[in-house]
Design a protein around this motif. Sequence first.
Motif, PDB file in Angstrom:
ATOM      1  N   GLN A 288      38.588  19.882 -24.354  1.00  0.00           N
ATOM      2  CA  GLN A 288      37.030  19.738 -24.308  1.00  0.00           C
ATOM      3  C   GLN A 288      36.661  19.644 -22.950  1.00  0.00           C
ATOM      4  N   GLU A 289      37.383  19.696 -22.082  1.00  0.00           N
ATOM      5  CA  GLU A 289      36.849  19.648 -20.382  1.00  0.00           C
ATOM      6  C   GLU A 289      36.100  20.906 -20.251  1.00  0.00           C
ATOM      7  N   ALA A 290      34.889  21.058 -19.679  1.00  0.00           N
ATOM      8  CA  ALA A 290      34.250  22.261 -19.225  1.00  0.00           C
ATOM      9  C   ALA A 290      35.020  22.797 -17.979  1.00  0.00           C
ATOM     10  N   VAL A 291      35.382  24.100 -18.114  1.00  0.00           N
ATOM     11  CA  VAL A 291      36.062  24.929 -16.946  1.00  0.00           C
ATOM     12  C   VAL A 291      34.977  25.964 -16.238  1.00  0.00           C
ATOM     13  N   THR A 292      34.818  26.165 -15.194  1.00  0.00           N
ATOM     14  CA  THR A 292      33.729  27.080 -14.719  1.00  0.00           C
ATOM     15  C   THR A 292      34.646  28.163 -13.872  1.00  0.00           C
ATOM     16  N   LEU A 293      34.272  29.550 -14.685  1.00  0.00           N
ATOM     17  CA  LEU A 293      34.999  30.615 -14.159  1.00  0.00           C
ATOM     18  C   LEU A 293      34.061  31.102 -13.038  1.00  0.00           C
ATOM     19  N   GLN A 294      34.783  31.514 -11.835  1.00  0.00           N
ATOM     20  CA  GLN A 294      34.234  32.382 -10.752  1.00  0.00           C
ATOM     21  C   GLN A 294      33.488  33.680 -11.107  1.00  0.00           C
ATOM     22  N   PRO A 295      32.545  34.356 -10.749  1.00  0.00           N
ATOM     23  CA  PRO A 295      32.160  35.654 -10.901  1.00  0.00           C
ATOM     24  C   PRO A 295      33.286  36.777 -10.607  1.00  0.00           C
ATOM     25  N   ARG A 296      33.360  37.546 -11.426  1.00  0.00           N
ATOM     26  CA  ARG A 296      34.504  38.394 -11.409  1.00  0.00           C
ATOM     27  C   ARG A 296      34.328  39.581 -10.389  1.00  0.00           C
ATOM     28  N   HIS A 297      34.670  39.467  -9.053  1.00  0.00           N
ATOM     29  CA  HIS A 297      34.224  40.554  -8.090  1.00  0.00           C
ATOM     30  C   HIS A 297      35.538  41.105  -7.515  1.00  0.00           C
ATOM     31  N   GLN A 298      36.641  41.090  -8.369  1.00  0.00           N
ATOM     32  CA  GLN A 298      37.958  41.849  -7.768  1.00  0.00           C
ATOM     33  C   GLN A 298      38.508  40.587  -6.753  1.00  0.00           C
ATOM     34  N   GLY A 299      38.190  39.401  -6.614  1.00  0.00           N
ATOM     35  CA  GLY A 299      38.749  38.507  -5.658  1.00  0.00           C
ATOM     36  C   GLY A 299      37.973  38.561  -4.319  1.00  0.00           C
ATOM     37  N   ILE A 300      36.948  39.177  -4.313  1.00  0.00           N
ATOM     38  CA  ILE A 300      36.163  39.461  -3.104  1.00  0.00           C
ATOM     39  C   ILE A 300      35.047  38.242  -2.881  1.00  0.00           C
ATOM     40  N   LEU A 301      34.937  37.294  -2.089  1.00  0.00           N
ATOM     41  CA  LEU A 301      33.740  36.695  -2.208  1.00  0.00           C
ATOM     42  C   LEU A 301      32.790  36.825  -1.113  1.00  0.00           C
ATOM     43  N   SER A 302      33.157  37.853  -0.171  1.00  0.00           N
ATOM     44  CA  SER A 302      32.364  38.425   0.865  1.00  0.00           C
ATOM     45  C   SER A 302      32.943  39.440   1.698  1.00  0.00           C
ATOM     46  N   ALA A 303      31.992  40.285   2.056  1.00  0.00           N
ATOM     47  CA  ALA A 303      32.466  41.595   2.980  1.00  0.00           C
ATOM     48  C   ALA A 303      33.390  42.610   2.264  1.00  0.00           C
ATOM     49  N   PRO A 304      33.086  42.972   1.144  1.00  0.00           N
ATOM     50  CA  PRO A 304      34.200  43.706   0.398  1.00  0.00           C
ATOM     51  C   PRO A 304      34.413  45.145   0.988  1.00  0.00           C
ATOM     52  N   HIS A 305      33.623  45.576   1.618  1.00  0.00           N
ATOM     53  CA  HIS A 305      34.097  46.918   2.361  1.00  0.00           C
ATOM     54  C   HIS A 305      34.453  46.761   3.526  1.00  0.00           C
ATOM     55  N   PHE A 306      34.478  45.667   4.155  1.00  0.00           N
ATOM     56  CA  PHE A 306      35.233  45.346   5.388  1.00  0.00           C
ATOM     57  C   PHE A 306      36.622  45.109   4.806  1.00  0.00           C
ATOM     58  N   VAL A 307      36.995  44.124   4.018  1.00  0.00           N
ATOM     59  CA  VAL A 307      38.318  43.833   3.761  1.00  0.00           C
ATOM     60  C   VAL A 307      39.067  45.196   3.311  1.00  0.00           C
ATOM     61  N   PHE A 308      38.225  45.846   2.346  1.00  0.00           N
ATOM     62  CA  PHE A 308      39.148  46.993   2.044  1.00  0.00           C
ATOM     63  C   PHE A 308      39.449  48.033   3.122  1.00  0.00           C
ATOM     64  N   LEU A 309      38.719  48.353   4.101  1.00  0.00           N
ATOM     65  CA  LEU A 309      38.887  49.126   5.243  1.00  0.00           C
ATOM     66  C   LEU A 309      39.847  48.370   6.086  1.00  0.00           C
ATOM     67  N   LEU A 310      39.825  47.255   6.050  1.00  0.00           N
ATOM     68  CA  LEU A 310      41.007  46.344   6.984  1.00  0.00           C
ATOM     69  C   LEU A 310      42.398  46.778   6.287  1.00  0.00           C
ATOM     70  N   THR A 311      42.404  46.707   4.965  1.00  0.00           N
ATOM     71  CA  THR A 311      43.472  46.584   4.064  1.00  0.00           C
ATOM     72  C   THR A 311      44.370  48.075   4.417  1.00  0.00           C
ATOM     73  N   ASP A 312      43.470  49.339   4.376  1.00  0.00           N
ATOM     74  CA  ASP A 312      43.938  50.708   4.542  1.00  0.00           C
ATOM     75  C   ASP A 312      44.720  50.617   5.971  1.00  0.00           C
ATOM     76  N   GLN A 313      44.316  49.857   6.957  1.00  0.00           N
ATOM     77  CA  GLN A 313      44.883  49.722   8.140  1.00  0.00           C
ATOM     78  C   GLN A 313      45.977  49.009   8.390  1.00  0.00           C
ATOM     79  N   LEU A 314      46.337  48.052   7.456  1.00  0.00           N
ATOM     80  CA  LEU A 314      47.478  47.051   7.607  1.00  0.00           C
ATOM     81  C   LEU A 314      48.730  47.327   7.078  1.00  0.00           C
TER      82      LEU A 314
END
Length: 803
Positions: A288-314
């Motif tokens: 019965q315990e209430a559990v809150t889900l995070q918004p589904r943003h592909q695991g990105i909380l902030s700066a999605p363009h930046f982290v995807f750009l950086l991923t391509d370089q690493l």
Amino acid sequence: MSLKDSLYSVKLQNIKPLGDRPRKGLQLRKEMRPKLLVLLRDWLLKIWRRSPLPLKMIAVLGAIALVVRLMPFLMPLQAADIAQTDQAFRFYDRHGLFLGTVLSADQENTSVVSLDEVSPYFQQAIIAAEDGDFYHHGPLDLQAIARATYQAIKHQKIVSGASTITMQLARMLGDRPRTLHAKLQEIWVAWRLGAGMNRQEILTAYINRLPMGGNIYGVEAAAQIYFGVAAADLNLAQATLLAAIPNSPTYLNPYHYWDNLKQRQRYVLERLVAEGELSPEQADRVFQEAVTLQPRHQGILSAPHFVFLLTDQLDTSQNPVIRTTLDKNLQDFVAAQVRQSVLNLNQNHVHQGAAIAIDNQTGEILAYVGSTDYFTPQGETDGIQSLRQPGSTLKPFLYQLALENRTIRPNTILADIPTYYAIPDAKLYEPTDYDEKFLGPVRVRLALGNSLNIPAVRVLEKVGVEAFLQRLHQLGFQHLTEAPDYYGLGLTLGSGEVTLMELANAYRTLANDGKKSDLVSHFASSESATTFLSDSSTWQLITQMLSDKQARAIAFGVDSALNLPFPAAVKTGTSSNYRDTWAVGFSEKYTVATWIGNFDGTPMQQVSGVAGAAPLWREIMLHLHQQREPSAFSEPAAMVKRPICALSGKKSTGLCPVIVQEYFFPEDLAEYEMDLDDFYQEINGEIRLVLPPEYDRWLATQTTLAMPQSGLKILFPQDGDRLLSDPNNPGQLVIQFQTKNQEPVQWRLNGNPWQPGDPQNPKLRLTPGPQTLEIRQGDRQDQVNFSVEVAPSQTTKRGFSVN
């Protein structure tokens, strides 16, 4: 163990340190394997010699079975053999705040953790749900296999499974179809896993590969994405929900099938009750315990363009935890400002924006917003990396190069008049400004400050497109790859395509007096070499011009979004048909570049750079400097100031009505003393404006010009003027003045005689209050009444100023 996140306490009775678990199954050391084979061979030979044929056949079959079962111990799989090297990146800002997780190269969102980093609640729940006897059987559960086989024969369908955790791990290690052959392969791999790994290692590998819905794999990635916590911090309600997902990751996805997932959670809790870990009442409370889900943003909380750009370089085989240079709080502010700016201009058919903020000294990227919202249609496009026409934002680099090679001087006068250029196999090229007006003779400072097109094209014609293109390449504009003829004279007006990041770093080079280095995105990156493009003086001079509020007043007014309450240099740009608007500028500490437009290239409705991108630039700059105002820019090194006639750029003879100060190279001072103003001439006792013949057609279209009158006249200040003194030095206002000829004159200020202390450099120092200035020469005289006021101190203004 108490539940921190619940109002009740649940104790799991049987959780023990995994290292203390009994290690089931035969484990053979490598040195024992050859001896085992010898003993097996001798035993088979002995049986073969002494037994009748039926027994020999049984012995052979038994030997084969024994060899098959013992073979995995000769070629075991160990933890190092199945280590996950290609895992998702976890990004953090410069202060350690979580930004998000980005999928690995094989598009799996995986974060590998040790068992010590996983909540005991989850460990017990996943064992209870998937393999309750994990610690009491080998790689295969023969009892479960027999039961499942009997039920399948009885009911003519599969009723229950018999896969152990070890067998499930074997299945995860290969992509095999559901066939008998594939099942035999899984059994073989499971035996090898059991031969080479203990239970702790098998469970660790298993929970890091669990399919958790979509492209999420492993408990750590699932905990971060679904609940925003680490796997170590899962409470019992969260743990049992996650332990339910692997049974059917698609149809138990929390975002799409919550009711299905809750039913499976009920099953997991029942298994914990059956094993004595929970009481029925405790299981009900967890359910019965209430559990809150995070918004589904592909695991990105902030700066999605930046982290995807950086991923391509690493390199995904390296440390997957990346500490970036971003400041999350600043990033979130800039993202909100981009959305607000676009919303304010939505009625003008504006739908997208982008912005980047950089530390001038280190090159560290502090904020990176590629669009209004990455998780919307077209939002995935990165406005910072997109190629767009830059409008007039390249002009400062043209003027700097022209000053550097002495093609022009700071006091050079450029003709802003209708001009035509012949282009091979094309119509005449006629550059114009958006207002289609012409200012006639203008100084370099005014031409740059007001972003006049014709003077810029004239300078480019002198410098040469090839030389300018080479300088742009040195500045880092790597996408300008065509030949000089392709761009032509329109290069300085934006005929090429560049990125916002390239512009930002080029302006950072300007802020650093011509010292160029690469941008820095994360702290593990090595420092880039610094390149000195040329002597600092011309770069500093361009900075002075771009920070001169009065120099841009003709086009932008004295109170536009470009004017800040502290020293800042800025340039706007607008591409053809209002498709892109830019504002790029810097203080002594930060560089900010902004873009407003549409990703599909559709025009905006009469939105220029000062109305589109400039308000966004202003808000970011004000926010960056809200704690400390920046220092003033450096004066151009080894250059000196001299008074010149504002219209001719030369030393005045006393006839010029407007005198301004401008910088000079030391080698030009001798010419300054000799080459006197000839725009204003006294003819038949009357002062006339005499311009070179190239201005004749332009003069014919002008109705009003600043012309001095004959006789004795005070041209400045004029009667009724209100003059503002510097609020930082309110005690006085200094006015430099000249008389129209060399005849002696008498001055009176507020009824008192006054004479300049330095006749060669006369200055009138005024204190705040009403003023009366008189001049006499023979029987002629003139008088003006004006006032001097202390300018109010400017404070940081919020909101937008659109001009």
